[in-house]
Motif scaffolding. Structure first.
Motif, PDB file in Angstrom:
ATOM      1  N   GLY A  36       0.817  -1.215   0.000  1.00  0.00           N
ATOM      2  CA  GLY A  36       0.000   0.000   0.000  1.00  0.00           C
ATOM      3  C   GLY A  36       0.850   1.264   0.000  1.00  0.00           C
ATOM      4  O   GLY A  36       0.566   2.216  -0.723  1.00  0.00           O
ATOM      5  N   ASP A  37       1.902   1.249   0.811  1.00  0.00           N
ATOM      6  CA  ASP A  37       2.809   2.403   0.857  1.00  0.00           C
ATOM      7  C   ASP A  37       3.549   2.572  -0.468  1.00  0.00           C
ATOM      8  O   ASP A  37       3.755   3.694  -0.932  1.00  0.00           O
ATOM      9  N   LEU A  38       3.949   1.459  -1.072  1.00  0.00           N
ATOM     10  CA  LEU A  38       4.604   1.533  -2.381  1.00  0.00           C
ATOM     11  C   LEU A  38       3.649   2.103  -3.430  1.00  0.00           C
ATOM     12  O   LEU A  38       4.047   2.932  -4.257  1.00  0.00           O
ATOM     13  N   GLN A  39       2.397   1.662  -3.388  1.00  0.00           N
ATOM     14  CA  GLN A  39       1.391   2.175  -4.321  1.00  0.00           C
ATOM     15  C   GLN A  39       1.268   3.689  -4.215  1.00  0.00           C
ATOM     16  O   GLN A  39       1.228   4.387  -5.228  1.00  0.00           O
ATOM     17  N   LYS A  40       1.200   4.179  -2.989  1.00  0.00           N
ATOM     18  CA  LYS A  40       1.037   5.621  -2.780  1.00  0.00           C
ATOM     19  C   LYS A  40       2.279   6.401  -3.191  1.00  0.00           C
ATOM     20  O   LYS A  40       2.185   7.401  -3.889  1.00  0.00           O
ATOM     21  N   SER A  41       3.439   5.938  -2.751  1.00  0.00           N
ATOM     22  CA  SER A  41       4.647   6.721  -3.000  1.00  0.00           C
ATOM     23  C   SER A  41       5.072   6.701  -4.463  1.00  0.00           C
ATOM     24  O   SER A  41       5.619   7.688  -4.951  1.00  0.00           O
ATOM     25  N   TYR A  42       4.825   5.593  -5.160  1.00  0.00           N
ATOM     26  CA  TYR A  42       5.222   5.509  -6.561  1.00  0.00           C
ATOM     27  C   TYR A  42       4.059   5.747  -7.532  1.00  0.00           C
ATOM     28  O   TYR A  42       4.266   5.772  -8.746  1.00  0.00           O
ATOM     29  N   GLU A  43       2.858   5.872  -6.964  1.00  0.00           N
ATOM     30  CA  GLU A  43       1.643   6.056  -7.786  1.00  0.00           C
ATOM     31  C   GLU A  43       1.496   4.922  -8.796  1.00  0.00           C
ATOM     32  O   GLU A  43       1.431   5.132 -10.007  1.00  0.00           O
ATOM     33  N   ILE A  44       1.464   3.694  -8.255  1.00  0.00           N
ATOM     34  CA  ILE A  44       1.389   2.490  -9.070  1.00  0.00           C
ATOM     35  C   ILE A  44       0.268   1.595  -8.566  1.00  0.00           C
ATOM     36  O   ILE A  44      -0.296   1.840  -7.497  1.00  0.00           O
ATOM     37  N   THR A  45      -0.017   0.523  -9.312  1.00  0.00           N
ATOM     38  CA  THR A  45      -1.020  -0.447  -8.879  1.00  0.00           C
ATOM     39  C   THR A  45      -0.364  -1.475  -7.966  1.00  0.00           C
ATOM     40  O   THR A  45       0.865  -1.610  -7.929  1.00  0.00           O
ATOM     41  N   VAL A  46      -1.190  -2.227  -7.266  1.00  0.00           N
ATOM     42  CA  VAL A  46      -0.656  -3.267  -6.384  1.00  0.00           C
ATOM     43  C   VAL A  46       0.047  -4.345  -7.209  1.00  0.00           C
ATOM     44  O   VAL A  46       1.033  -4.932  -6.757  1.00  0.00           O
ATOM     45  N   THR A  47      -0.416  -4.582  -8.420  1.00  0.00           N
ATOM     46  CA  THR A  47       0.234  -5.572  -9.289  1.00  0.00           C
ATOM     47  C   THR A  47       1.658  -5.153  -9.625  1.00  0.00           C
ATOM     48  O   THR A  47       2.582  -5.979  -9.595  1.00  0.00           O
ATOM     49  N   VAL A  48       1.854  -3.880  -9.911  1.00  0.00           N
ATOM     50  CA  VAL A  48       3.195  -3.373 -10.206  1.00  0.00           C
ATOM     51  C   VAL A  48       4.075  -3.497  -8.960  1.00  0.00           C
ATOM     52  O   VAL A  48       5.233  -3.915  -9.045  1.00  0.00           O
TER      53      VAL A  48
END
Length: 120
Positions: A36-48
């Protein structure tokens, strides 16, 4: 964060995480940010995010524990440095090899006078 560079988004994220690991950013806790934190910080999907983490697993940099998170493996920092800068790593290896060759030559020169003598 992920830009249109011609590189897959997961590769960009994995590259950045490798750099951050090499820089020692996660050493204190040994834990990477959550998906979730990666999604927010990189503006990506959970799959990415998952695919990027899987790349780091393939590299041997991290392990995941279901329900607990993703953690650095022992020596992940050193391995990440090598992956992030293979040219620099090769230069270091060449220098070390050169030094070893010199040491072997000195040892061979020291041992040469004793060859052929009884008890040698």
């Amino acid at each position: 964060m992920v830009e249109w560079t011609g590189k897959f988004a997961y590769e960009q994220v994995a590259d950045d995480l490798r750099r951050r690991i090499a820089d020692g950013e996660f050493d204190e806790t040994g834990q990477l940010p959550s998906y979730g934190d990666l999604q927010k910080s990189y503006e990506i999907t959970v799959t990415v995010a998952r695919t990027a983490i899987n790349r780091l697993k393939t590299d041997g940099l991290v392990v995941s524990h279901q329900g607990k998170g993703v953690f650095l493996t022992p020596n992940a920092g050193r391995a990440a440095v090598q992956l992030a800068d293979p040219v620099g790593t090769m230069a270091e290896l060449r220098e070390e090899l050169s030094e070893l060759r010199e040491r072997v030559a000195r040892l061979e020169a020291a041992v040469a006078p004793t060859k052929g003598k009884p008890g040698a």
